[in-house]
Design a protein around this motif. Structure first.
Motif, PDB file in Angstrom:
ATOM      1  N   GLU A  44       0.812  -1.225   0.000  1.00 54.54           N
ATOM      2  CA  GLU A  44       0.000   0.000   0.000  1.00 54.54           C
ATOM      3  C   GLU A  44       0.842   1.269   0.000  1.00 54.54           C
ATOM      4  N   LYS A  45       1.970   1.275   0.705  1.00 58.42           N
ATOM      5  CA  LYS A  45       2.787   2.493   0.779  1.00 58.42           C
ATOM      6  C   LYS A  45       3.419   2.858  -0.571  1.00 58.42           C
ATOM      7  N   ARG A  46       3.443   1.917  -1.508  1.00 57.65           N
ATOM      8  CA  ARG A  46       3.998   2.171  -2.845  1.00 57.65           C
ATOM      9  C   ARG A  46       2.945   2.237  -3.940  1.00 57.65           C
ATOM     10  N   ARG A  47       1.746   1.859  -3.612  1.00 55.52           N
ATOM     11  CA  ARG A  47       0.708   1.696  -4.643  1.00 55.52           C
ATOM     12  C   ARG A  47       0.447   2.989  -5.419  1.00 55.52           C
ATOM     13  N   GLU A  48       0.361   4.109  -4.732  1.00 55.94           N
ATOM     14  CA  GLU A  48       0.080   5.369  -5.420  1.00 55.94           C
ATOM     15  C   GLU A  48       1.218   5.732  -6.377  1.00 55.94           C
ATOM     16  N   ALA A  49       2.459   5.580  -5.934  1.00 53.73           N
ATOM     17  CA  ALA A  49       3.612   5.891  -6.788  1.00 53.73           C
ATOM     18  C   ALA A  49       3.663   4.961  -7.992  1.00 53.73           C
ATOM     19  N   MET A  50       3.435   3.685  -7.775  1.00 56.25           N
ATOM     20  CA  MET A  50       3.469   2.727  -8.885  1.00 56.25           C
ATOM     21  C   MET A  50       2.316   2.983  -9.864  1.00 56.25           C
ATOM     22  N   THR A  51       1.155   3.329  -9.345  1.00 59.20           N
ATOM     23  CA  THR A  51       0.013   3.633 -10.208  1.00 59.20           C
ATOM     24  C   THR A  51       0.293   4.886 -11.030  1.00 59.20           C
ATOM     25  N   THR A  52       0.877   5.900 -10.405  1.00 55.82           N
ATOM     26  CA  THR A  52       1.229   7.130 -11.125  1.00 55.82           C
ATOM     27  C   THR A  52       2.220   6.834 -12.234  1.00 55.82           C
ATOM     28  N   MET A  53       3.223   6.016 -11.959  1.00 49.29           N
ATOM     29  CA  MET A  53       4.214   5.657 -12.979  1.00 49.29           C
ATOM     30  C   MET A  53       3.557   4.866 -14.114  1.00 49.29           C
ATOM     31  N   HIS A  54       2.692   3.918 -13.761  1.00 47.38           N
ATOM     32  CA  HIS A  54       1.985   3.126 -14.776  1.00 47.38           C
ATOM     33  C   HIS A  54       1.162   4.052 -15.677  1.00 47.38           C
ATOM     34  N   GLN A  55       0.450   5.000 -15.091  1.00 42.82           N
ATOM     35  CA  GLN A  55      -0.363   5.930 -15.873  1.00 42.82           C
ATOM     36  C   GLN A  55       0.503   6.815 -16.765  1.00 42.82           C
ATOM     37  N   LEU A  56       1.657   7.258 -16.251  1.00 43.37           N
ATOM     38  CA  LEU A  56       2.574   8.071 -17.056  1.00 43.37           C
ATOM     39  C   LEU A  56       3.057   7.280 -18.273  1.00 43.37           C
ATOM     40  N   ILE A  57       3.421   6.031 -18.051  1.00 41.84           N
ATOM     41  CA  ILE A  57       3.901   5.189 -19.157  1.00 41.84           C
ATOM     42  C   ILE A  57       2.782   4.960 -20.170  1.00 41.84           C
ATOM     43  N   ARG A  58       1.579   4.650 -19.711  1.00 45.58           N
ATOM     44  CA  ARG A  58       0.461   4.399 -20.623  1.00 45.58           C
ATOM     45  C   ARG A  58       0.110   5.645 -21.429  1.00 45.58           C
ATOM     46  N   ARG A  59       0.158   6.819 -20.775  1.00 44.08           N
ATOM     47  CA  ARG A  59      -0.165   8.068 -21.455  1.00 44.08           C
ATOM     48  C   ARG A  59       0.917   8.426 -22.485  1.00 44.08           C
ATOM     49  N   THR A  60       2.176   8.189 -22.137  1.00 45.77           N
ATOM     50  CA  THR A  60       3.299   8.570 -22.989  1.00 45.77           C
ATOM     51  C   THR A  60       3.575   7.545 -24.081  1.00 45.77           C
ATOM     52  N   ALA A  61       3.284   6.285 -23.792  1.00 42.64           N
ATOM     53  CA  ALA A  61       3.566   5.201 -24.748  1.00 42.64           C
ATOM     54  C   ALA A  61       2.328   4.330 -24.928  1.00 42.64           C
ATOM     55  N   PRO A  62       1.229   4.901 -25.437  1.00 40.63           N
ATOM     56  CA  PRO A  62      -0.032   4.147 -25.510  1.00 40.63           C
ATOM     57  C   PRO A  62       0.012   2.931 -26.434  1.00 40.63           C
ATOM     58  N   ASP A  63       0.956   2.889 -27.365  1.00 41.91           N
ATOM     59  CA  ASP A  63       1.032   1.755 -28.292  1.00 41.91           C
ATOM     60  C   ASP A  63       1.764   0.549 -27.710  1.00 41.91           C
ATOM     61  N   LEU A  64       2.428   0.720 -26.571  1.00 38.42           N
ATOM     62  CA  LEU A  64       3.144  -0.392 -25.952  1.00 38.42           C
ATOM     63  C   LEU A  64       2.202  -1.133 -25.012  1.00 38.42           C
ATOM     64  N   GLU A  65       1.840  -2.336 -25.387  1.00 40.12           N
ATOM     65  CA  GLU A  65       0.892  -3.148 -24.627  1.00 40.12           C
ATOM     66  C   GLU A  65       1.499  -3.569 -23.280  1.00 40.12           C
ATOM     67  N   PRO A  66       0.796  -3.291 -22.163  1.00 34.02           N
ATOM     68  CA  PRO A  66       1.310  -3.718 -20.863  1.00 34.02           C
ATOM     69  C   PRO A  66       0.971  -5.186 -20.585  1.00 34.02           C
ATOM     70  N   VAL A  67       1.954  -5.933 -20.094  1.00 33.11           N
ATOM     71  CA  VAL A  67       1.785  -7.343 -19.738  1.00 33.11           C
ATOM     72  C   VAL A  67       2.609  -7.629 -18.495  1.00 33.11           C
TER      73      VAL A  67
END
Length: 134
Positions: free
Chosen positions: A19-42
């Motif tokens: 939980e103490k990292r969840r917000e930071a990891m979610t923010t990073m995931h969203q940044l990557i998805r927004r910046t690189a939308p064509d790269l499929e996450p797996v």
């Protein structure tokens, strides 16, 4: 800290992160998805990978590896950015001085708090890693 085999989606991974990292990891995931939308996450190698690509080493080993990956490790969070930069170095190495209060390896940026990481520079590096390769 590799995610258990039961983790099969990025959403599962983010829910599994402490939980103490969840917000930071979610923010990073969203940044990557927004910046690189064509790269499929797996989920790959116990972390979130974006844009799997085949590789072959000089010794003949082959497999698939993500262009970008995000992981929650035991002592820190890691962002992996694969691919060569402009000077033959990895992009993370080239931007080391601009990334903030973080530890940088060849292709890995290790951070303990999101506030220590310059997200504008991260966004620039993610865009470079996601760019089409020739």
């Amino acid at each position: 800290m590799k995610a258990p085999d039961a983790i099969t989606t990025p959403a599962d991974y983010l829910a599994w992160v402490p939980e103490k990292r969840r917000e930071a990891m979610t923010t990073m995931h969203q940044l990557i998805r927004r910046t690189a939308p064509d790269l499929e996450p797996v989920i790959v190698y116990g972390m979130i990978g974006y844009g799997l690509e085949p590789y072959r080493t000089q010794s003949g080993c082959s497999g698939e590896w993500p262009r970008i990956a995000l992981a929650s490790q035991k002592a820190h969070m890691s962002l992996y950015l694969c691919g060569e930069g402009e000077n033959g170095c990895y992009p993370a190495e080239e931007a080391k001085e601009r990334l903030g209060k973080v530890s940088v390896g060849k292709s890995c940026i290790r951070f303990t708090k999101l506030e220590n990481l310059n997200l504008e520079v991260v966004e620039e590096l993610v865009a470079k890693a996601a760019a089409p390769r020739s």
